[in-house]
Design a protein around this motif. Structure first.
Motif, short mmCIF file in Angstrom:
data_model
loop_
_atom_site.label_atom_id
_atom_site.label_comp_id
_atom_site.label_asym_id
_atom_site.label_seq_id
_atom_site.Cartn_x
_atom_site.Cartn_y
_atom_site.Cartn_z
N VAL A 291 33.97 30.58 29.80
CA VAL A 291 33.45 31.94 30.10
C VAL A 291 33.76 32.87 28.94
CG1 VAL A 291 33.63 33.94 31.67
CG2 VAL A 291 33.68 31.62 32.58
N ASN A 292 35.03 32.85 28.54
CA ASN A 292 35.45 33.69 27.40
C ASN A 292 34.65 33.34 26.17
OD1 ASN A 292 37.36 35.41 28.49
ND2 ASN A 292 39.07 33.99 28.16
N ASP A 293 34.56 32.05 25.95
CA ASP A 293 33.90 31.63 24.72
C ASP A 293 32.42 31.97 24.75
OD1 ASP A 293 36.34 30.71 23.99
OD2 ASP A 293 35.94 28.57 24.40
N GLY B 284 32.35 36.31 26.08
CA GLY B 284 33.30 37.26 25.50
C GLY B 284 34.46 37.55 26.45
N HIS B 285 35.49 38.09 25.86
CA HIS B 285 36.73 38.34 26.59
C HIS B 285 36.55 39.39 27.70
CE1 HIS B 285 41.06 37.59 26.59
NE2 HIS B 285 41.19 38.85 26.98
N ASN B 286 35.71 40.41 27.39
CA ASN B 286 35.49 41.47 28.40
C ASN B 286 34.81 40.91 29.63
OD1 ASN B 286 36.67 43.46 26.96
ND2 ASN B 286 34.76 44.25 26.07
N GLY C 133 35.07 37.92 30.54
CA GLY C 133 36.11 37.12 31.20
C GLY C 133 36.97 38.00 32.11
N ASP C 134 37.35 39.21 31.61
CA ASP C 134 38.15 40.15 32.44
C ASP C 134 37.38 40.53 33.69
OD1 ASP C 134 40.18 40.09 30.67
OD2 ASP C 134 39.90 42.13 29.86
N ARG C 135 36.11 40.79 33.53
CA ARG C 135 35.30 41.21 34.67
C ARG C 135 35.27 40.08 35.72
NH1 ARG C 135 29.80 43.54 32.72
NH2 ARG C 135 31.20 44.78 31.45
N LEU D 80 45.65 28.78 42.87
CA LEU D 80 44.24 28.74 42.47
C LEU D 80 44.11 28.82 40.95
CD1 LEU D 80 44.66 31.08 44.97
CD2 LEU D 80 42.21 30.74 45.07
N ASP D 81 43.16 28.11 40.38
CA ASP D 81 42.90 28.19 38.94
C ASP D 81 41.39 28.13 38.75
OD1 ASP D 81 44.61 27.47 36.14
OD2 ASP D 81 42.44 26.98 36.13
N ILE D 82 40.86 29.15 37.97
CA ILE D 82 39.41 29.20 37.75
C ILE D 82 39.04 28.04 36.82
CG2 ILE D 82 37.50 30.59 36.87
CD1 ILE D 82 39.23 33.09 37.52
N ASP D 83 38.03 27.37 37.18
CA ASP D 83 37.64 26.18 36.41
C ASP D 83 36.93 26.58 35.12
OD1 ASP D 83 38.64 24.62 38.49
OD2 ASP D 83 36.71 24.65 39.56
N1 LIG Z 1 39.25 37.02 29.47
C1 LIG Z 1 40.47 36.57 29.69
N2 LIG Z 1 40.77 35.35 29.40
C2 LIG Z 1 42.05 34.88 29.64
C3 LIG Z 1 43.02 35.74 30.18
N3 LIG Z 1 44.21 35.06 30.33
C4 LIG Z 1 43.92 33.77 29.88
N4 LIG Z 1 42.62 33.69 29.48
C5 LIG Z 1 41.92 32.58 28.95
O1 LIG Z 1 41.79 31.60 29.91
C6 LIG Z 1 41.57 30.39 29.30
C7 LIG Z 1 42.28 29.28 29.97
O2 LIG Z 1 41.75 28.09 29.42
P1 LIG Z 1 42.37 26.74 29.75
O3 LIG Z 1 43.85 26.81 30.02
O4 LIG Z 1 42.01 25.85 28.67
O5 LIG Z 1 41.65 26.20 31.05
P2 LIG Z 1 40.17 26.13 31.47
O6 LIG Z 1 39.26 26.51 30.38
O7 LIG Z 1 40.05 27.13 32.65
O8 LIG Z 1 39.96 24.76 31.94
P3 LIG Z 1 40.48 24.12 33.22
O9 LIG Z 1 41.57 24.96 33.82
O10 LIG Z 1 41.06 22.87 32.87
O11 LIG Z 1 39.38 24.09 34.13
C8 LIG Z 1 42.06 30.63 27.88
O12 LIG Z 1 40.94 30.56 27.01
C9 LIG Z 1 42.68 31.97 27.87
O13 LIG Z 1 42.48 32.60 26.65
C10 LIG Z 1 42.71 37.08 30.46
O14 LIG Z 1 43.49 37.89 30.94
N5 LIG Z 1 41.40 37.41 30.22
#
Ligand SMILES: Nc1nc2c(ncn2[C@@H]2O[C@H](COP(=O)(O)OP(=O)(O)OP(=O)(O)O)[C@@H](O)[C@H]2O)c(=O)[nH]1
Length: 633
Positions: free
Chosen positions: A517-519, A522-524, A526-528, A509-512
């Motif tokens: 989301v992070n951008d 914020g990163h927090n 994203g963690d949630r 599985l990979d979140i789309d």
């Molecule tokens: N908040 C958070 N972000 C993470 C973590 N591990 C990885 N990421 C972020 O996940 C993002 C993955 O982005 P990409 O590999 O470009 O993929 P995507 O944005 O999901 O796009 P697609 O997979 O192609 O749909 C990166 O920005 C990482 O910094 C984590 O533990 N926490």
């Protein structure tokens, strides 16, 4: 040696010994004294009785002889006829009696005028008939007393010294006279008296033989004059009327006179006496005081002797028992010292045991607790006093229903039986509340047979287990989401693919657009989202399924016993559930996500990497297919 407390000191023990021996000696000596005194009194009474009997017999003979001669037919014949022919047989009868009784000084017939008519003297062992020196004795007391008697009566005169021609005869001749008044011998004739002078010295000598060597005779007349036992004062009352015992000790004499028998002490000597009178009440006789004096011995002699004996016995008993007391004292002092050292050593061991950090218990040969330290109390929740005497196995190794915590026999009991040391890195025991405590345990024994003991050392490993668990978790799981990490996933897949009877199925599985989301939030945030995503998936999985985080926003679900179609259906359910997640940010914004899923089922002979690559390929196609979809590889 430590300083002794007072009850343990030698002086105290010696005092106790003195008191005990003293009491025993006083008790026994008192009894002995009572017996001695009783015996002494019996002996004295016997002596006095014997002397009385001797005096009675002596006087009896004298009186009977006087009565015999007074009633003799020859005397009466002479008195009836007063003829010279009748005188000679009468004189001869007197002479014969004198020869038969050499102890009589004189045997006389004195007529009613007090004139001697017949007289036989005993001088120098010879009986002499006196015919030319007959005297008038009418002035003598004994003559007056005799002539005052009724015819046929007899009397006894007091002891007195013999007088010749008005003077006391020297050397003294103490006399005791028996006087017999003749009965009527004729109508016109009044007869006189027969007087026999008994030798008083002989009686006195006889009385002396009744006494032991330690005693002397005392003999006093009714007026307190000394007859015997008075030393220089013997018979002096005849010469100097004041030279008497009565004059020397008037008040004492008064009390002596008033009692028939008695005892008194004079000049440190003990006197015992009794009053005696010949044929008391029957014959006119003076009273004499017959008694004995214990030479140089007071009346308390028995008491003093007993005190002396008691002292000697006490000294012997103390002398014999004191060395034993000393030995006992030393032995008990040594024992106390050893016990005290042992106690100190025990205390020391207890301190060491408490500081050792291990829980320690000592059990006896039956496995019952004798002692435990504080750490053991802490680990098991028992106080030493409560567990003491209880069987360790039954209390801490057995549930209430009797089921044992050990698979085999109890190691403590076995060690006690075999004497071998037992060690276990992981042992379980029940604490007081019934909870299981995880411990390391070693059992060491010492002693033999019934004296064998075991020291059970226990250490808490509960914290180690927790730590191990934490470390294991840290090593195998992802701390953010709680999912297994990649390494654990690979290990599990290795196991599952090695025994390929039940091959696994993978969902990758990979979140789309997770970067957005992070951008955006914020990163927090994203963690949630990652946590919410993981929780949602774990809710849909069953026990035994594996869920792992293999990358930043990439996860794998591994499941056995699932067909590819079922796996795809599960993936679809997951995809839809993820699409339903609404994750709120701190600002109140709602984040919604989607996931792409690649599904692959293990194929015979392929490696874990090949399986993962096929799932990854399916995921790749799902991404490029427009995301938020499931593809099978
Ligand atoms: N908040 C958070 N972000 C993470 C973590 N591990 C990885 N990421 C972020 O996940 C993002 C993955 O982005 P990409 O590999 O470009 O993929 P995507 O944005 O999901 O796009 P697609 O997979 O192609 O749909 C990166 O920005 C990482 O910094 C984590 O533990 N926490």
């Amino acid at each position: 040696m430590s300083k002794l407390s007072w009850p343990h000191s030698l002086v105290f023990k010696a005092l106790v010994l003195v008191v005990v021996i003293g009491l025993i000696v006083v008790f026994t000596q008192h009894r002995l004294y009572e017996k001695d005194r009783e015996l002494g009194q019996v002996v004295i009474q016997r002596n006095l009785a014997l002397m009385q009997l001797m005096a009675e017999n002596h006087v009896e003979e004298l009186v009977r002889d006087a009565e015999f001669i007074a009633n003799s037919p020859v005397l009466k014949n002479y008195l009836r006829s007063m003829s010279p022919y009748a005188l000679a047989p009468a004189q001869e009868a007197f002479w014969v009696l004198s020869t038969l009784r050499p102890q009589y000084d004189q045997i006389r017939y004195i007529d009613r005028f007090g004139i001697e008519q017949i007289r036989v003297n005993r001088r120098n062992g010879q009986s002499e008939l006196v015919t030319d020196d007959l005297q008038v004795k009418s002035d003598r007391d004994y003559v007056r007393k005799g002539l005052a008697l009724k015819p046929g009566e007899t009397a006894l005169s007091p002891f007195e010294l013999n007088r010749e021609n008005g003077r006391i005869e020297v050397p003294y001749r103490p006399a005791l006279r028996a006087i017999a008044r003749l009965g009527e011998v004729g109508e016109y004739y009044t007869p006189g008296i027969v007087v026999i002078n008994g030798n008083a010295d002989q009686l006195i000598h006889r009385l002396v033989t009744a006494l032991p060597a330690t005693s002397e005779l005392i003999l006093l007349n009714e007026q307190g004059g000394w007859l015997a036992g008075g030393g220089d004062q013997d018979w002096q009352f005849s010469i100097t009327p004041s030279a008497t015992f009565a004059s020397s000790h008037p008040s004492l004499w008064e009390s002596i006179k008033s009692s028939q028998t008695g005892q008194f002490e004079l000049a440190g000597e003990c006197y015992n006496y009794t009053w005696h009178s010949y044929r008391e009440g029957e014959v006119s006789s003076p009273r004499w005081l017959i008694g004995q004096r214990r030479v140089d011995a007071p009346c308390t002699t028995e008491l003093l002797d007993n005190v002396q004996q008691g002292g000697l016995r006490f000294a012997i008993a103390f002398g014999l028992s004191f060395p034993l007391l000393l030995l006992w004292h030393r032995a008990s002092a040594r024992k106390r010292e050893l016990v005290s050292n042992l106690e100190a050593r025990n205390e020391e061991l207890r301190l060491i045991a408490n500081e050792s950090g291990h829980g320690l218990l000592r059990v006896d040969a039956q496995g019952c607790v004798e002692w435990m330290n504080r750490e053991a109390e802490r680990l098991l929740g028992w106080k030493e006093a409560d567990l003491e005497g209880q069987n360790l196995h039954e209390t801490c190794h057995q549930f209430e229903d009797g089921e044992s915590l050990h698979k085999g026999p109890c190691p403590t009991l076995e060690a006690l039986q075999t004497g071998q040391t037992y060690r276990s890195e992981h042992e379980r025991m029940l604490d007081r509340s019934g909870s299981i405590v995880h411990l390391t345990m070693s059992v060491s024994t010492y002693g033999e047979g019934g004296e064998r003991r075991a020291i059970v050392a226990i250490s808490d490993i509960g914290s180690h287990i927790e730590m191990e668990k934490t470390l294991t978790e840290l090593a195998t799981t992802d701390s953010l989401t709680g999912a297994l990490n990649r390494r654990s996933l690979l290990q599990q897949l290795d196991v599952w693919t090695t025994n390929a009877t039940n091959p696994p199925c993978l969902l990758m599985l990979d979140i789309d657009h997770f970067k957005r989301v992070n951008d955006t939030y914020g990163h927090n945030a994203g963690d949630r989202v990652l946590k919410a995503f993981s929780s949602q998936i774990m809710e849909l999985l069953r026990k035994g399924d594996v869920f792992a985080r293999t990358g930043g926003e990439e996860f794998v679900v591994a499941i056995r016993n699932l067909s590819l179609a079922d796996a795809s259906a599960l993936a679809e359910r997951i995809r839809m559930a993820v699409a339903g997640i609404e994750c709120q940010t701190d600002n109140g914004d709602i984040i919604r996500i989607t996931t792409s899923i690649g599904v692959a089922i293990y194929q015979e002979g392929e490696s874990v990497e090949q399986l993962l690559a096929r799932a990854d390929g399916a995921l790749y196609r799902a991404k490029h297919g427009g995301r938020d979809q499931v593809r099978v590889g």
